[in-house]
Design an enzyme around this catalytic site. Structure first.
Site, PDB file in Angstrom:
ATOM      1  N   ASP A  52      98.080  -5.326  63.319  1.00 56.50           N
ATOM      2  CA  ASP A  52      97.662  -6.639  63.824  1.00 56.50           C
ATOM      3  C   ASP A  52      96.763  -7.338  62.804  1.00 56.50           C
ATOM      4  OD1 ASP A  52      95.446  -5.066  64.185  1.00 56.50           O
ATOM      5  OD2 ASP A  52      95.265  -5.404  66.347  1.00 56.50           O
ATOM      6  N   SER A  53      96.520  -6.668  61.652  1.00 58.44           N
ATOM      7  CA  SER A  53      95.881  -7.344  60.514  1.00 58.44           C
ATOM      8  C   SER A  53      96.768  -8.490  60.022  1.00 58.44           C
ATOM      9  CB  SER A  53      95.598  -6.353  59.385  1.00 58.44           C
ATOM     10  OG  SER A  53      96.770  -5.620  59.070  1.00 58.44           O
ATOM     11  N   ASP A  91     101.189  -2.113  65.892  1.00 63.86           N
ATOM     12  CA  ASP A  91      99.992  -2.294  66.725  1.00 63.86           C
ATOM     13  C   ASP A  91     100.348  -3.042  68.001  1.00 63.86           C
ATOM     14  OD1 ASP A  91      97.640  -1.169  65.659  1.00 63.86           O
ATOM     15  OD2 ASP A  91      97.495  -2.739  64.141  1.00 63.86           O
ATOM     16  N   LYS A 121     100.729   1.742  68.024  1.00 62.93           N
ATOM     17  CA  LYS A 121      99.333   2.161  67.814  1.00 62.93           C
ATOM     18  C   LYS A 121      98.456   1.412  68.802  1.00 62.93           C
ATOM     19  CE  LYS A 121      96.965   1.140  63.820  1.00 62.93           C
ATOM     20  NZ  LYS A 121      95.864   0.289  64.306  1.00 62.93           N
ATOM     21  N   GLU A 123      94.224   0.954  70.070  1.00 67.10           N
ATOM     22  CA  GLU A 123      92.821   1.190  69.726  1.00 67.10           C
ATOM     23  C   GLU A 123      92.033   1.659  70.940  1.00 67.10           C
ATOM     24  OE1 GLU A 123      91.063  -2.214  67.791  1.00 67.10           O
ATOM     25  OE2 GLU A 123      92.647  -2.304  66.268  1.00 67.10           O
ATOM     26  N   GLU A 190      88.959   4.744  61.272  1.00 64.37           N
ATOM     27  CA  GLU A 190      88.546   3.668  60.373  1.00 64.37           C
ATOM     28  C   GLU A 190      87.037   3.667  60.166  1.00 64.37           C
ATOM     29  OE1 GLU A 190      90.431  -0.060  61.192  1.00 64.37           O
ATOM     30  OE2 GLU A 190      89.121  -1.175  59.833  1.00 64.37           O
TER      31      GLU A 190
END
Ligand code: KIV
Length: 272
Positions: A52-53, A91, A121, A123, A190
């Protein structure tokens, strides 16, 4: 290294675990589009993350929060069309899984069905336990993401190193164990201290992929545009730039501008 479709065996989540157990490091990079994914895949990367970057790198947002599920699916399907060998993980974007496990399942299924990617993925740890379980129960491989989780940036207030104190480090270790127990095939850690990365990686059998988590974890991930030196402003300590493409691209483009203005391009060689 060049990898050809006919001869290549696709990387699986199972193989990543085997790589960890034989001590082979895992190389992961981001891609959001067909052209970049073709280069990354052919260069021999194991895992491509449609991160999602993309919200920052592709769309110019300040955070990863604005990108939508539809936009992630668009990026992911472009990447999937390009790959021969890499495992493609996507993501689930902010706001598409935190509401309920039902929402998480629906989002994960849309990503897999509409893009053809191989896993997702998510978070978080304990707080998303139910969502992770539900997605896994549908047969969708899940990668965790702990430490600095950019979707929670407004909770943290800063992009600084996480889990430096004992309490946060203990929570992280127990979240890692929980995600392994639930059945995640791997976890991104991270921006945490390198010694914590080592402890965590040694305490579980699933691969731990670090970004700013030191050299002792099972693999590394970077944002491709950062490591190629395309993005200019972002220079965290964990980043190593392997090229200066920003300079090279700017030079090429200004040469083009100059030649168009001077009339040197196109010449008769480039004409019909
Ligand atoms: O979105 C992303 O690119 C990521 C990596 C930084 C791990 O989550």
């Amino acid at each position: 290294m060049s990898v050809h479709k006919e001869t290549v065996k696709r990387i699986t989540t199972h193989q990543l675990k085997e790589m960890k157990s034989r001590g082979e490091k895992i190389a992961m990079l981001t891609a959001y589009d067909f052209s970049m994914a073709s280069i990354v895949d052919a260069a021999g990367i194991d895992v491509i993350l449609v991160g999602d970057s993309a919200s920052n790198v592709m769309a110019g947002h300040e955070t990863t929060l604005p990108i939508t599920l539809d936009q992630m699916i668009y990026h992911a399907s472009s990447v999937v069309r390009a790959i021969n060998r890499s495992l493609v993980i996507v993501d689930i974007p902010f706001g598409s899984y935190q509401g309920s496990s039902r929402e998480a399942l629906k989002s994960a299924i849309r990503i897999i069905k509409e893009s053809g990617a191989h896993g997702v993925k998510m978070e978080g740890g304990k707080e998303i336990e139910e969502s992770v379980s539900r997605v896994l129960s549908a047969g969708v491989p899940v990668m965790g993401h702990l430490g600095l989780t950019p979707q929670s940036i407004y909770k943290f207030g800063t992009y600084t190193v996480r889990a430096k104190d004992k309490e946060e480090a203990e929570t992280l270790v127990s979240d890692v164990r929980l995600l392994e127990e639930l059945g995640c095939f791997g976890i991104v850690l991270e921006k945490i201290p390198a010694n914590l990365g080592k402890v965590v990686s040694e305490s579980v059998s699933i691969p731990i992929i670090g970004i700013g988590a030191g050299p002792f974890v099972d693999g590394q991930v970077l944002v491709t545009h950062d490591m190629l030196g395309i993005t200019k402003e972002f220079k965290p300590r964990f980043l190593k730039t392997y090229a200066n493409l920003n300079e090279k691209m700017s030079e090429a483009i200004s040469n083009y501008v100059n030649e168009v203005k001077s009339g040197d391009f196109p010449s008769l060689k480039e004409s019909y």
